[in-house]
Design an enzyme around this catalytic site. Structure first.
Site, PDB file in Angstrom:
ATOM      1  N   PRO A 103     -53.739 -55.374  86.996  1.00  0.00           N
ATOM      2  CA  PRO A 103     -54.588 -54.974  88.192  1.00  0.00           C
ATOM      3  C   PRO A 103     -54.321 -53.731  88.752  1.00  0.00           C
ATOM      4  O   PRO A 103     -53.124 -53.532  89.090  1.00  0.00           O
ATOM      5  CB  PRO A 103     -54.532 -56.287  89.221  1.00  0.00           C
ATOM      6  CG  PRO A 103     -53.635 -57.277  88.614  1.00  0.00           C
ATOM      7  CD  PRO A 103     -52.897 -56.548  87.441  1.00  0.00           C
ATOM      8  N   SER A 106     -51.908 -53.074  92.093  1.00  0.00           N
ATOM      9  CA  SER A 106     -51.184 -54.360  92.348  1.00  0.00           C
ATOM     10  C   SER A 106     -49.533 -53.732  92.276  1.00  0.00           C
ATOM     11  O   SER A 106     -48.476 -54.755  92.717  1.00  0.00           O
ATOM     12  CB  SER A 106     -51.172 -55.212  91.060  1.00  0.00           C
ATOM     13  OG  SER A 106     -50.857 -54.371  89.842  1.00  0.00           O
ATOM     14  N   GLY A 107     -49.195 -52.522  92.303  1.00  0.00           N
ATOM     15  CA  GLY A 107     -47.877 -51.983  92.609  1.00  0.00           C
ATOM     16  C   GLY A 107     -47.195 -52.286  91.081  1.00  0.00           C
ATOM     17  O   GLY A 107     -45.904 -52.221  91.066  1.00  0.00           O
ATOM     18  N   LEU A 108     -48.137 -52.487  89.966  1.00  0.00           N
ATOM     19  CA  LEU A 108     -47.364 -52.897  88.685  1.00  0.00           C
ATOM     20  C   LEU A 108     -47.626 -51.650  87.603  1.00  0.00           C
ATOM     21  O   LEU A 108     -47.454 -51.943  86.514  1.00  0.00           O
ATOM     22  CB  LEU A 108     -47.959 -54.366  88.215  1.00  0.00           C
ATOM     23  CG  LEU A 108     -47.678 -55.436  88.953  1.00  0.00           C
ATOM     24  CD1 LEU A 108     -48.484 -56.696  88.634  1.00  0.00           C
ATOM     25  CD2 LEU A 108     -46.231 -55.650  89.210  1.00  0.00           C
ATOM     26  N   SER A 110     -50.181 -49.478  87.098  1.00  0.00           N
ATOM     27  CA  SER A 110     -51.375 -49.357  86.166  1.00  0.00           C
ATOM     28  C   SER A 110     -51.555 -47.793  86.014  1.00  0.00           C
ATOM     29  O   SER A 110     -52.187 -47.736  84.813  1.00  0.00           O
ATOM     30  CB  SER A 110     -52.727 -50.353  86.952  1.00  0.00           C
ATOM     31  OG  SER A 110     -53.253 -49.408  87.510  1.00  0.00           O
ATOM     32  N   SER A 111     -51.332 -47.340  86.965  1.00  0.00           N
ATOM     33  CA  SER A 111     -51.866 -45.860  86.894  1.00  0.00           C
ATOM     34  C   SER A 111     -50.982 -44.980  85.799  1.00  0.00           C
ATOM     35  O   SER A 111     -51.484 -44.145  85.119  1.00  0.00           O
ATOM     36  CB  SER A 111     -51.958 -44.927  88.041  1.00  0.00           C
ATOM     37  OG  SER A 111     -50.834 -45.157  88.913  1.00  0.00           O
ATOM     38  N   ALA A 113     -49.206 -46.302  83.406  1.00  0.00           N
ATOM     39  CA  ALA A 113     -49.608 -47.020  82.087  1.00  0.00           C
ATOM     40  C   ALA A 113     -50.963 -46.402  81.649  1.00  0.00           C
ATOM     41  O   ALA A 113     -50.973 -45.751  80.305  1.00  0.00           O
ATOM     42  CB  ALA A 113     -49.658 -48.445  82.070  1.00  0.00           C
ATOM     43  N   ASP A 154     -42.291 -44.704  87.447  1.00  0.00           N
ATOM     44  CA  ASP A 154     -43.349 -45.257  86.686  1.00  0.00           C
ATOM     45  C   ASP A 154     -43.551 -44.914  85.425  1.00  0.00           C
ATOM     46  O   ASP A 154     -43.645 -45.568  84.306  1.00  0.00           O
ATOM     47  CB  ASP A 154     -44.608 -45.642  87.683  1.00  0.00           C
ATOM     48  CG  ASP A 154     -44.385 -46.259  88.898  1.00  0.00           C
ATOM     49  OD1 ASP A 154     -43.048 -46.531  89.102  1.00  0.00           O
ATOM     50  OD2 ASP A 154     -45.190 -46.598  89.482  1.00  0.00           O
TER      51      ASP A 154
END
Ligand code: MEV
Length: 322
Positions: A103, A106-108, A110-111, A113, A154
């Site tokens: 999502p 979501s702090g996971l 995504s940008s 990746a 990241d």
């Protein structure tokens, strides 16, 4: 057999990430530790002979350059700009399809990746075989378009997979880790603005320079301890490190009521540790459950979050197939 445009397809995918310890302080030169997760972004690039660059996402088409493409896809648009500046335009045109399991906001990661997978897919379809270092530099343009002043952790984690010890001055070091460590992740549903949060933490640094300098040092220390705990599979200690980090993140202003409630829910189950992950201000929390308690903790977290899942740490980072 001659190749048609349609024959040339490159699929690149890369994982999202969690920060185990050290977010924000890593922007101020501390060490931090991050790990890949089991949710990925896939970018499919194909030469379509249209002489245009076309993004396809969720059934809609956007052409690049174009304001819609830039507005909806600031990260991949910036990556494309960088690639065309370095290597010239792709005269034949191409289609880029982005499929994400992570999502947004979501702090996971995504940008990061999206940026890594786009950089890899587009350069490869243009016939360039780049090193991880070169893909990282290009992907950082996408990450910067979203986050302003990112540390690079990241992007490096998405690129390399596994566990990464990172600092701005020494870069990324892959870390051997005990396999089978289960981590729970819950998204608060509130997307965060990393760039604004990084700026607000910089203000705390300005106001309390000595305290902040000590916290940067402590964050590096905790990160090195976390590496040790991950190598030895010492989960009680890893959980303790997460629990020590959380009130510090709270003090620098990146937690909020919702995240605090989610952490409380998690801690009322049997867990080794829990903390926010990434920029905070929304985004997600991570939880290290005690063996056999994951299901019970997930049930508790589902009271506050619609997006809860469990991950082992995948070794695989960027994957490119042609
Ligand atoms: C974001 O995942 C982690 C931050 O430390 C920003 C960065 O390092 O780029 C908040």
């Amino acid at each position: 057999m001659t190749n048609t445009h349609e024959d040339v397809v490159v699929t690149a995918s890369s994982p999202g990430k969690i920060i185990i310890v050290g977010e924000h302080f890593v922007v101020h030169e501390a060490y931090a530790v991050a790990a890949a997760i089991n949710k990925r972004v896939t970018v499919i690039a194909s030469k379509d002979g249209t002489r245009k660059v076309r993004f396809v996402s969720q059934g809609r088409d956007y052409y690049f350059p174009g304001t819609l493409a830039r507005r909806f896809f600031p990260a991949p648009s910036s990556v494309m700009n960088e690639i065309f500046e370095r290597f010239g335009k792709c005269e034949e045109g191409m289609s880029i399809e982005i499929r994400s399991e992570i999502p947004r906001g979501s702090g996971l990661g995504s940008s990061a990746a999206v940026s890594v997978a786009t950089a890899a897919a587009v350069t490869r379809i243009m016939g360039k075989k780049l090193s991880l270092e070169e893909i990282s530099k290009i992907a950082m343009k996408g990450e910067a378009a979203i986050h302003g002043n990112p540390s690079g952790i990241d992007v490096e984690t998405s690129l390399r997979g596994g566990v990464v010890l990172f600092s701005k001055s020494s870069g990324a070091k892959p870390i051997a880790f005990e396999k089978g460590i289960e981590i729970l992740i819950a998204f608060s549903g509130k997307s965060r603005n990393t760039s604004a949060l990084i700026s607000s933490v910089a203000l705390i640094r300005k106001k309390y320079p000595n305290t902040f300098a000590h916290l940067v040092e402590s964050s590096s220390f905790l990160s090195l301890q976390a590496v040790d705990a991950l190598c030895r599979g010492d989960l009680p200690y890893l959980g303790a490190i997460m629990n020590i980090a959380q009130p510090i993140l709270d003090w620098i202003g990146v937690s909020n009521d919702k995240l605090d409630r989610m952490l409380e829910d998690a801690r009322s189950g049997r867990v080794f540790g829990a903390k926010i992950t990434g920029a905070g201000g929304g985004g997600s929390i991570i939880v290290l459950p005690r063996p056999g308690t994951a299901k019970e903790v997930i049930d508790r977290l589902e009271a506050e979050s619609k997006y809860v899942f469990s991950t082992l740490i995948p070794q695989e980072g960027l994957k490119v197939e042609q």
